[in-house]
Scaffold this active site. Structure first.
Site, PDB file in Angstrom:
ATOM      1  N   ASP A   6      53.864  -5.122  47.768  1.00 12.38           N
ATOM      2  CA  ASP A   6      54.455  -6.405  47.411  1.00 12.38           C
ATOM      3  C   ASP A   6      55.353  -6.040  46.246  1.00 12.38           C
ATOM      4  OD1 ASP A   6      55.118  -8.807  46.212  1.00 12.38           O
ATOM      5  OD2 ASP A   6      53.273  -9.766  46.879  1.00 12.38           O
ATOM      6  N   HIS A   7      56.663  -5.939  46.515  1.00 12.52           N
ATOM      7  CA  HIS A   7      57.521  -5.305  45.497  1.00 12.52           C
ATOM      8  C   HIS A   7      57.545  -6.085  44.187  1.00 12.52           C
ATOM      9  CE1 HIS A   7      60.466  -8.026  47.363  1.00 12.52           C
ATOM     10  NE2 HIS A   7      60.960  -8.085  46.156  1.00 12.52           N
ATOM     11  N   HIS A  19      54.201 -13.079  47.215  1.00 14.90           N
ATOM     12  CA  HIS A  19      54.717 -12.909  45.851  1.00 14.90           C
ATOM     13  C   HIS A  19      54.157 -13.941  44.862  1.00 14.90           C
ATOM     14  CE1 HIS A  19      57.330 -10.259  47.878  1.00 14.90           C
ATOM     15  NE2 HIS A  19      58.272 -11.115  48.193  1.00 14.90           N
TER      16      HIS A  19
END
Ligand SMILES: NC(=O)c1ccc[n+]([C@@H]2O[C@H](COP(=O)([O-])OP(=O)(O)OC[C@H]3O[C@@H](n4cnc5c(N)ncnc54)[C@H](OP(=O)(O)O)[C@@H]3O)[C@@H](O)[C@H]2O)c1
Lengths: 504, 316
Positions: free
Chosen positions: A196-197, A259
């Site tokens: 999950d960047h 996110h």
């Protein structure tokens, strides 16, 4: 292993041990735009392992190793944060290789096994491998089985095998569990890294430092002092050619489930006993466990119609390429969440995200309660707003605090002012790209910044009632003009609680 | 015309107002920087480098220059403002004051003391020959929490650093050391290899080739390696003439350890080639950062760099 005494100091980074990295879908958008440029920058920063090889795999013939190198050079020239220079590129390119093959073909894995063995000998990758599945989720089970059947997923006492998967991690609780079960057919949980960047961003990681390294914030970080929290992920762009993908996802699945709920877990968690990966992930997981499933009545969905965004006329979502003319997919969502624990009981957390909003911004705003009594006249304090602490995640990563100050004059007049801290101006190194940080973490085997399966499933559980209710009732989204801050119904959602949205 | 701190403060406030215009000008207070040069050209280069810092700008930088003929202190103030990344409405401003004064430095030091922003660490960047007991160093030194010298430019500095460090008054480093961080990383990587790790303790010989002009970087690198070995390795320093690289830059490091030889060669700026026995030849990125990046890197550290102290002790 004993620490190299030459590295036991202030300036040296911890460089991961030798390994090969295999990118399935090595010619895809993510590989060319993010992964390979991130690796190139790690090379420039001397953070790649001494023994390293990058092997791309895909069904299209890239023109052998040389063809793949040329293709990736063009991508790095467009997307690397540091310019590509001839001399540096040559050193990096020597580590890049290409294999053409279908993911459901045993011959692909035989070729991969041979290539990995060659990398061990020629490049010193020491038998360690990291598989990056940069492909649509439908291909995950195919690749995992292919690796498992070929014996390429098994670790030994001296070597590791890790697999990295990209979101979406399923499209609801059941499919997420099924996806997980399929990855577990060949890999144990500790071998799996879910990207999950957002969790690779400095400013998200700084939430923990801000909360737990300072003495003055944590004592007020609770329901006694905080009135409510607003988390905003606003994008000014539309779906930009990803219409077909977006039709399957919508804002809830694309942004909120992963996110936003992950960021929320950083804001809401209890202090961990240590900064060890499992300790941090346990606390983040507990925060999500305490979240009440969202009630459909506490949610507003929206979809943009034509309007002016960024000074130009933008078409409606339904006119975007790949989008159905009668699509009811949401491009905006706002919701009210409650966390049932001692710290947060009755303190609403408002989340909102949308496309084609007036600007691109991601922030967490902690709004504090008003003072119990103002010893000033109404006129003096009319303009005074509650204290707000804003953690800006992007752009302009930083922190600001709003507080009241006296306007200089002979009478008492109070105005709210901003005190700002800006990352960019405070430290010399520009923050690394999230993918650089996360790839290093995977090579080092540090799972702190990766959601564990329990967290993924908890976040599906929190939003599951919405998926059910939309399926049953099929209620369409409210419309909002491109370039506005979303549908009016979203303002009413917070107005019900006598609150309003911040304008970021 | 000579000036006063009050005049300078007024001028800076006016400059900040006009540079930022309608937009809010803000400063993030991290450090105060005081630089001292004995040469106007060096002072100008330093001021330009500070202006070019993209990140980590000191809130206020004072660049002082001693001039033999000066009778009082004169100042030239400027403010750099740049927008905060994409589309923000606020500007970030950094103040730069160039001071010139008598070369004994006493007047310059008193001016600097009154211009420092409160309660911040002070970096003293010393770009002149260093004599610890003489003014101007002796008068500016009490202000400093952190001293950064440049022994590539003034090689004799390296010989007085040991004495300064022993006094334990401030945190010390040298830009020659900052310049070789990349080299040290490349060499450390050789001993990450489990097959070679234990050879470090048995270092027999260090041979370093560098560009003629200053031996400071070569000496510090050798000192660093020697201080990490359990032996007393033989040392060979070999200056060579090269026009395409800066004086003092390292060209090749060859180590003999545990009976085998390792070579790191830098044929050109940007790349190093590593040869270690039993391992494929490796290319690694190796570029010495520009002056402003070196200063930026130093501004990020506020703790004692023990590896540097050991390296200095080994060469003293
Ligand atoms: N792009 C992003 O910014 C982004 C952001 C977040 C998450 N993700 C996730 O990252 C993954 C990759 O995304 P992407 O945008 O890079 O997708 P993409 O551009 O479609 O790339 C996928 C790659 O996989 C290959 N591929 C697909 N099916 C295949 C098959 N059956 N056999 C062999 N090769 C096959 C494609 O080859 P062809 O070119 O031959 O089709 C392509 O090279 C997805 O899971 C996506 O959800 C992407």
């Amino acid at each position: 292993m004993a620490v190299n005494p030459l590295r036991d100091e202030l300036r040296m980074h911890r460089v991961p041990g030798p390994c090969a990295m295999v990118i399935f879908g090595g010619q895809g958008d993510l590989a060319g735009r993010k992964l390979v440029p991130a690796l190139y920058n790690l090379y420039l920063r001397r953070l790649l392992p001494t023994g390293f090889a990058l092997i791309g795999i895909g069904r299209r013939d890239a023109g052998g190793d040389e063809g793949y190198r040329a293709e990736m050079r063009a991508r790095c020239e467009s997307f690397s944060r540091t310019p590509v220079t001839e001399v540096e590129w040559q050193g990096f390119a020597a580590m890049l290789h290409w294999i053409t093959g279908n993911f459901d073909d045993a011959a692909t894995y035989a070729a991969l096994a041979a290539r990995l063995a060659a990398a061990d000998t020629d490049l010193g990758t020491a038998g360690n491998v990291l598989y990056y599945l940069s492909v649509p989720p439908s291909q995950f089970p195919v690749i995992v089985d292919g690796l498992g059947d070929a014996g390429l997923a098994a670790e030994t006492d001296r070597t590791f095998r890790r697999v990295v998967i990209e979101k979406p991690f399923g499209s609801d609780l059941a499919s997420s569990a099924a996806l997980n079960a399929s990855v577990h057919r060949a890999f144990a949980e500790r071998q799996i890294f879910r990207i999950d960047h957002y969790l690779g961003k400095e400013s998200v990681q700084n939430i923990l430092v801000f909360r737990f390294a300072n003495g003055i914030f944590e004592p007020v970080w609770n329901r006694n002092f905080i009135d409510h929290v607003q988390i905003t992920v606003a994008e000014s762009i539309g779906v930009e050619g990803r219409g077909r993908f977006y039709e399957e996802a919508g804002a809830l699945r694309d942004i909120v489930q992963n996110h936003m709920l992950q960021v929320l877990s950083f804001v809401a968690m209890e202090p961990p006993a240590s900064f060890d990966a499992e300790a941090v992930r346990d606390e983040r997981g507990k925060a999500l466990v305490s979240c009440r499933p969202v009630r459909p009545a506490d949610v507003v969905r929206g979809q943009y119609v034509a309007g002016h965004a960024d000074g130009r006329l933008a078409r409606s979502y339904r006119e975007e390429e790949g989008v159905g003319a009668h699509s009811d997919v949401e491009t905006y969502i706002a919701m009210r969440l409650l966390i049932d624990n001692w710290r947060w009981a009755d303190t609403p957390i408002y989340l909102r995200t949308g496309k084609r909003l007036p600007k691109r911004v991601t922030e967490v705003a902690i709004q504090f309660k008003r003072v119990p009594h103002l010893p000033f006249s109404y006129a003096a304090a009319e303009q005074l707003e509650p204290n707000v602490l804003v953690l800006r995640i992007q752009p302009n990563e930083g922190i600001s605090l709003r507080f009241g100050a006296k306007v200089p004059s002979e009478r008492i007049q109070i105005r709210t002012v901003n005190m700002d801290f800006q990352y960019d101006t405070a430290f010399s190194s520009s923050p690394a790209e999230a993918y650089e940080t996360l790839l290093l973490d995977v090579m080092r085997g540090d799972g702190t910044n990766f959601p564990r399966q329990d967290a993924v499933e908890e976040s599906w559980r929190i939003i599951e009632p919405l998926l059910d209710s939309w399926q049953l009732q099929g209620g369409g989204p409210h419309h909002y003009e491109a370039g506005s801050w979303g549908p009016e119904a979203a303002d009413e959602l917070v107005a019900r609680d006598r609150r309003r949205w911040r304008r970021p | 015309m000579t000036t006063t701190p009050l005049q300078i403060e007024r001028e800076l406030a006016a400059l900040r107002g006009s540079a930022a215009g309608e937009q809010a000008g803000m400063r993030t207070h991290i450090v105060d920087l005081v630089a001292f040069a004995d040469d106007a050209a060096v002072a100008t280069a330093c001021a330009n480098a500070i202006g070019a810092l993209r990140h980590s700008r000191p809130s206020r930088a004072l660049v002082a220059c001693g001039i033999a003929t000066a009778t009082g202190v004169t100042a030239e103030s400027s403010v750099f403002c740049s927008p905060m990344q994409e589309g923000g409405h606020s500007l970030v401003c950094c103040e730069l004051v160039r001071l010139q004064g008598p070369s004994d430095g006493v007047a310059l030091a008193s001016m600097a003391a009154s211009l420092l922003l409160p309660d911040l660490p002070v970096f003293l960047l010393w770009l002149a020959p260093l004599d610890p007991d003489e003014t101007p160093f002796a008068s500016l030194r009490p202000l400093a929490t952190r001293l950064v010298t440049d022994s590539t430019r003034h090689p004799a500095t390296l010989d007085v650093l040991g004495g300064l460090i022993a006094q334990g008054r401030e945190i010390v480093t040298d830009l020659a050391w900052t310049k070789i961080t990349g080299w040290r990383e490349v060499i450390a990587a050789i001993f990450d290899d489990p097959d070679h790790a234990e050879r470090l303790g048995r270092l027999e010989q260090i041979a370093i080739r560098y560009v003629r002009g200053s031996a400071a970087q070569a000496r510090l690198l050798a000192g660093w390696l020697a201080s990490s070995a359990e032996t007393d390795p033989a040392l060979a320093l070999d200056p060579v003439a090269r026009d395409d690289m800066r004086a003092g830059s390292l060209l090749q490091v060859a180590l003999t350890a545990g009976g085998v030889r390792f070579v790191v060669d830098r044929p050109e700026e940007g790349v190093a080639i590593v040869d270690a026995p039993g391992r494929p030849r490796r290319w690694v990125a190796l570029r010495v950062p520009p002056f402003e990046t070196l200063i930026g890197e130093e501004l990020d550290f506020l703790t004692q760099d023990h590896a540097f102290l050991r390296a200095v002790a080994a060469v003293s």
